[in-house]
Design a protein around this motif. Structure first.
Motif, PDB file in Angstrom:
ATOM      1  N   GLY A  36      -1.306  23.822 -11.324  1.00 15.70           N
ATOM      2  CA  GLY A  36      -1.536  22.933 -10.182  1.00 15.70           C
ATOM      3  C   GLY A  36      -3.015  22.783  -9.892  1.00 15.70           C
ATOM      4  N   GLY A  37      -3.298  22.132  -8.778  1.00 15.76           N
ATOM      5  CA  GLY A  37      -4.684  21.902  -8.408  1.00 15.76           C
ATOM      6  C   GLY A  37      -5.411  20.962  -9.349  1.00 15.76           C
ATOM      7  N   LEU A  38      -4.690  20.030  -9.952  1.00 18.08           N
ATOM      8  CA  LEU A  38      -5.343  19.083 -10.852  1.00 18.08           C
ATOM      9  C   LEU A  38      -6.110  18.027 -10.076  1.00 18.08           C
ATOM     10  N   GLY A  39      -5.839  17.930  -8.775  1.00 18.87           N
ATOM     11  CA  GLY A  39      -6.584  17.034  -7.912  1.00 18.87           C
ATOM     12  C   GLY A  39      -6.515  15.591  -8.355  1.00 18.87           C
ATOM     13  N   ALA A  40      -7.684  14.943  -8.388  1.00 20.57           N
ATOM     14  CA  ALA A  40      -7.746  13.532  -8.749  1.00 20.57           C
ATOM     15  C   ALA A  40      -7.921  13.324 -10.246  1.00 20.57           C
ATOM     16  N   ARG A  41      -7.871  14.408 -11.047  1.00 21.63           N
ATOM     17  CA  ARG A  41      -8.099  14.290 -12.485  1.00 21.63           C
ATOM     18  C   ARG A  41      -6.875  14.725 -13.289  1.00 21.63           C
ATOM     19  N   GLY A  42      -5.709  14.551 -12.722  1.00 23.26           N
ATOM     20  CA  GLY A  42      -4.495  14.973 -13.407  1.00 23.26           C
ATOM     21  C   GLY A  42      -4.287  14.279 -14.740  1.00 23.26           C
ATOM     22  N   GLY A  61     -17.362  23.098 -11.273  1.00 27.60           N
ATOM     23  CA  GLY A  61     -16.663  21.958 -10.702  1.00 27.60           C
ATOM     24  C   GLY A  61     -15.317  22.365 -10.129  1.00 27.60           C
ATOM     25  N   SER A  62     -14.477  21.382  -9.867  1.00 24.47           N
ATOM     26  CA  SER A  62     -13.135  21.651  -9.335  1.00 24.47           C
ATOM     27  C   SER A  62     -12.175  21.848 -10.496  1.00 24.47           C
ATOM     28  N   LEU A  63     -11.872  23.108 -10.800  1.00 25.65           N
ATOM     29  CA  LEU A  63     -11.035  23.418 -11.955  1.00 25.65           C
ATOM     30  C   LEU A  63      -9.595  23.685 -11.530  1.00 25.65           C
ATOM     31  N   PRO A  64      -8.627  23.237 -12.325  1.00 28.49           N
ATOM     32  CA  PRO A  64      -7.206  23.463 -12.012  1.00 28.49           C
ATOM     33  C   PRO A  64      -6.852  24.949 -11.986  1.00 28.49           C
ATOM     34  N   LEU A  65      -5.676  25.246 -11.440  1.00 28.55           N
ATOM     35  CA  LEU A  65      -5.161  26.612 -11.367  1.00 28.55           C
ATOM     36  C   LEU A  65      -4.049  26.769 -12.393  1.00 28.55           C
ATOM     37  N   LEU A  66      -4.111  27.850 -13.166  1.00 26.02           N
ATOM     38  CA  LEU A  66      -3.142  28.069 -14.226  1.00 26.02           C
ATOM     39  C   LEU A  66      -2.843  29.559 -14.323  1.00 26.02           C
ATOM     40  N   GLY A  67      -1.654  29.906 -14.783  1.00 28.41           N
ATOM     41  CA  GLY A  67      -1.365  31.296 -15.085  1.00 28.41           C
ATOM     42  C   GLY A  67      -0.053  31.791 -14.528  1.00 28.41           C
ATOM     43  N   SER A  68       0.242  33.052 -14.819  1.00 26.82           N
ATOM     44  CA  SER A  68       1.450  33.704 -14.313  1.00 26.82           C
ATOM     45  C   SER A  68       1.281  34.011 -12.831  1.00 26.82           C
ATOM     46  N   VAL A  69       2.354  33.814 -12.072  1.00 23.86           N
ATOM     47  CA  VAL A  69       2.325  34.141 -10.642  1.00 23.86           C
ATOM     48  C   VAL A  69       3.392  35.180 -10.316  1.00 23.86           C
ATOM     49  N   ALA A 110       0.858  -1.194   0.000  1.00 19.92           N
ATOM     50  CA  ALA A 110       0.000   0.000   0.000  1.00 19.92           C
ATOM     51  C   ALA A 110       0.887   1.235   0.000  1.00 19.92           C
ATOM     52  N   SER A 111       0.441   2.266  -0.644  1.00 24.44           N
ATOM     53  CA  SER A 111       1.195   3.521  -0.694  1.00 24.44           C
ATOM     54  C   SER A 111       0.216   4.685  -0.637  1.00 24.44           C
ATOM     55  N   ALA A 112       0.756   5.868  -0.364  1.00 25.86           N
ATOM     56  CA  ALA A 112      -0.100   7.041  -0.198  1.00 25.86           C
ATOM     57  C   ALA A 112       0.465   8.232  -0.949  1.00 25.86           C
ATOM     58  N   GLY A 113      -0.393   9.184  -1.222  1.00 22.81           N
ATOM     59  CA  GLY A 113       0.014  10.420  -1.870  1.00 22.81           C
ATOM     60  C   GLY A 113      -0.851  11.562  -1.390  1.00 22.81           C
ATOM     61  N   LEU A 114      -0.317  12.763  -1.482  1.00 21.81           N
ATOM     62  CA  LEU A 114      -1.050  13.954  -1.045  1.00 21.81           C
ATOM     63  C   LEU A 114      -1.540  14.704  -2.275  1.00 21.81           C
ATOM     64  N   ARG A 115      -2.855  14.782  -2.433  1.00 21.67           N
ATOM     65  CA  ARG A 115      -3.447  15.503  -3.552  1.00 21.67           C
ATOM     66  C   ARG A 115      -3.537  16.993  -3.232  1.00 21.67           C
ATOM     67  N   ALA A 116      -3.378  17.825  -4.266  1.00 24.51           N
ATOM     68  CA  ALA A 116      -3.614  19.266  -4.141  1.00 24.51           C
ATOM     69  C   ALA A 116      -4.916  19.553  -4.866  1.00 24.51           C
ATOM     70  N   MET A 117      -5.995  19.643  -4.115  1.00 28.92           N
ATOM     71  CA  MET A 117      -7.311  19.852  -4.702  1.00 28.92           C
ATOM     72  C   MET A 117      -7.579  21.341  -4.885  1.00 28.92           C
ATOM     73  N   PRO A 118      -8.175  21.732  -6.022  1.00 28.63           N
ATOM     74  CA  PRO A 118      -8.481  23.141  -6.262  1.00 28.63           C
ATOM     75  C   PRO A 118      -9.765  23.541  -5.556  1.00 28.63           C
ATOM     76  N   PRO A 119     -10.069  24.832  -5.508  1.00 28.78           N
ATOM     77  CA  PRO A 119     -11.337  25.268  -4.901  1.00 28.78           C
ATOM     78  C   PRO A 119     -12.521  24.841  -5.754  1.00 28.78           C
ATOM     79  N   LEU A 120     -13.677  24.707  -5.145  1.00 30.69           N
ATOM     80  CA  LEU A 120     -14.900  24.362  -5.861  1.00 30.69           C
ATOM     81  C   LEU A 120     -15.465  25.592  -6.557  1.00 30.69           C
ATOM     82  N   THR A 121     -15.948  25.419  -7.777  1.00 27.29           N
ATOM     83  CA  THR A 121     -16.588  26.496  -8.525  1.00 27.29           C
ATOM     84  C   THR A 121     -17.920  25.979  -9.060  1.00 27.29           C
ATOM     85  N   THR A 122     -18.680  26.834  -9.695  1.00 29.69           N
ATOM     86  CA  THR A 122     -19.951  26.413 -10.279  1.00 29.69           C
ATOM     87  C   THR A 122     -19.744  25.435 -11.434  1.00 29.69           C
TER      88      THR A 122
END
Length: 379
Positions: free
Chosen positions: A339-345, A313-321, A299-311
């Motif tokens: 980032g924020g691709l969550g479980a749908r990378g 759905g959960s959309l990834p984060l993209l752009g200049s920072v 068994a193994s584990a991983g830490l997901r980076a989930m994005p915020p919820l929007t109308t």
């Protein structure tokens, strides 16, 4: 004019490396996801590229110091389809409507209890119905990621052979503690660190990511068990506890959801593994009772980076920072984030990667859909 880009990534060491790999473009209610058609199309292109790279056996051997020489001991993609049992009768009418809008390249079929047993004997659907995706696939994440790296190297080699000299792809196994460590010679820096993004002090506390730890178990059917093997045509199962089939007597089962965790370790304590196995087996055995005959190999584990919820759905984060890291870009973009691709990378990454490449090379985020950049307006 030379152009140098520095991409900071985990190399599949996080949640991407332990993901189940069930790939399809639909929500739990069989609705086509936002930009699902584009994402599915790009994902299929990326998979074909990875599989072609896998066939370059001699080239893979040349890179054995970077890629495990055993990484291609099995397939990258299992094309066996995915079946999703419907657990509540009230969902059937909604799913019937959504099925009408499915993609021709990834069709949906509604199965009754008789058809379910023909597709996967032993599967139980509480409502008596299931959604079947015959063209959906199951991907081995680690083999896939490493095959893509091989493909990048092969592309550079092929371009050099036809006169496009000076192009290079270099892989550095090192930890970046701060953006300040990266030399100013780079034209652009792309940050793709997933749940590790906040390890960079410049981004700590400024990204709207929700952390969630998940455990995936790898099961084997014991050699003394004469029944219960998966046939080549048997689909994987998508449910609260999914089963990603890797062979007649091998599969992955997942995943748990521990919200708010900051545990980055892939290894589990005995208590965490025991608790996760109890939770997953309790859910999976309701739908597929034969899973009780299988044993946990690891068994193994991983830490997901989930994005915020929007109308939408959960959309990834993209752009200049640039503005978030205190860099004055003078109108262009030097620091970029994906980032924020969550479980749908697996679904999002190909399409997002194309958008990011276009933005970085043009020093403009104009082609990035505003739905993926509005998160910055709330910071």
């Amino acid at each position: 004019m030379s152009y140098l880009a520095y991409i900071i990534c985990t190399g599949g060491g996080g949640a991407s490396g332990v993901a189940g790999g069930l790939l399809h473009p639909y929500s739990p209610k069989a609705k086509l996801l936002w930009k699902g058609a584009q994402c599915w199309e790009e994902a299929m292109v990326m998979l074909s590229i990875a599989e072609a790279a896998k066939d370059e056996g001699s080239f893979a051997q040349d890179l054995k110091d970077l890629v495990s020489q055993h990484i291609f001991d099995g397939p990258i993609v299992w094309k066996r389809g995915i079946i999703k049992p419907i657990t509540a009768m009230k969902s059937i009418d909604i799913m019937k409507k959504n099925i009408q809008d499915c993609l021709p390249s990834c069709p949906l079929e509604l199965l009754d209890s008789f058809a379910i047993q023909k597709i996967l004997p032993g599967l139980s659907a509480p409502s008596g119905f299931a959604i079947y995706m015959p063209k959906a696939v199951n991907v081995h994440p680690e083999r896939y990621l490493q095959a893509l790296f091989l493909a990048c190297n092969k592309l550079v080699k092929d371009l050099s052979a036809v006169g496009y000299s000076g192009k290079q792809v270099n892989f550095y196994k090192q930890t970046v503690h701060s953006l300040q460590e990266i030399s100013g010679e780079y034209s652009a820096v792309v940050i793709c660190l997933g749940a590790r993004s906040e390890s960079l002090p410049e981004l700590k506390g400024v990204l709207p990511l929700r952390m969630c730890r998940g455990v995936v178990a790898h099961l084997d059917l014991p050699g003394n068990m004469s029944g219960g093997e998966y046939k080549d045509s048997d689909p994987s199962i998508l449910a609260d506890a999914w089963l990603a089939v890797r062979g007649p007597r091998s599969l992955a089962m997942g995943s748990t959801w521990q919200w708010g965790s900051r545990n980055y370790s892939r290894t589990l304590s005995s208590d965490e593994e025991s608790s996760a196995m109890h939770e997953l087996l309790s859910k999976a055995s309701i739908l597929y009772p034969d899973i009780r005959n299988w044993s946990c190999e690891s068994a193994s584990a991983g830490l997901r980076a989930m994005p915020p919820l929007t109308t939408l759905g959960s959309l990834p984060l993209l752009g200049s920072v640039d503005n978030l890291v205190g860099h004055n870009s003078g109108g262009g973009g030097r620091y970029w984030f994906m980032g924020g691709l969550g479980a749908r990378g697996l679904l999002y990454h190909g399409w997002l990667g194309k958008l990011m490449a276009q933005a970085v090379l043009s020093c403009s985020a104009a082609e990035i859909p505003f739905e993926l950049t509005t998160w910055k307006n709330r910071m």
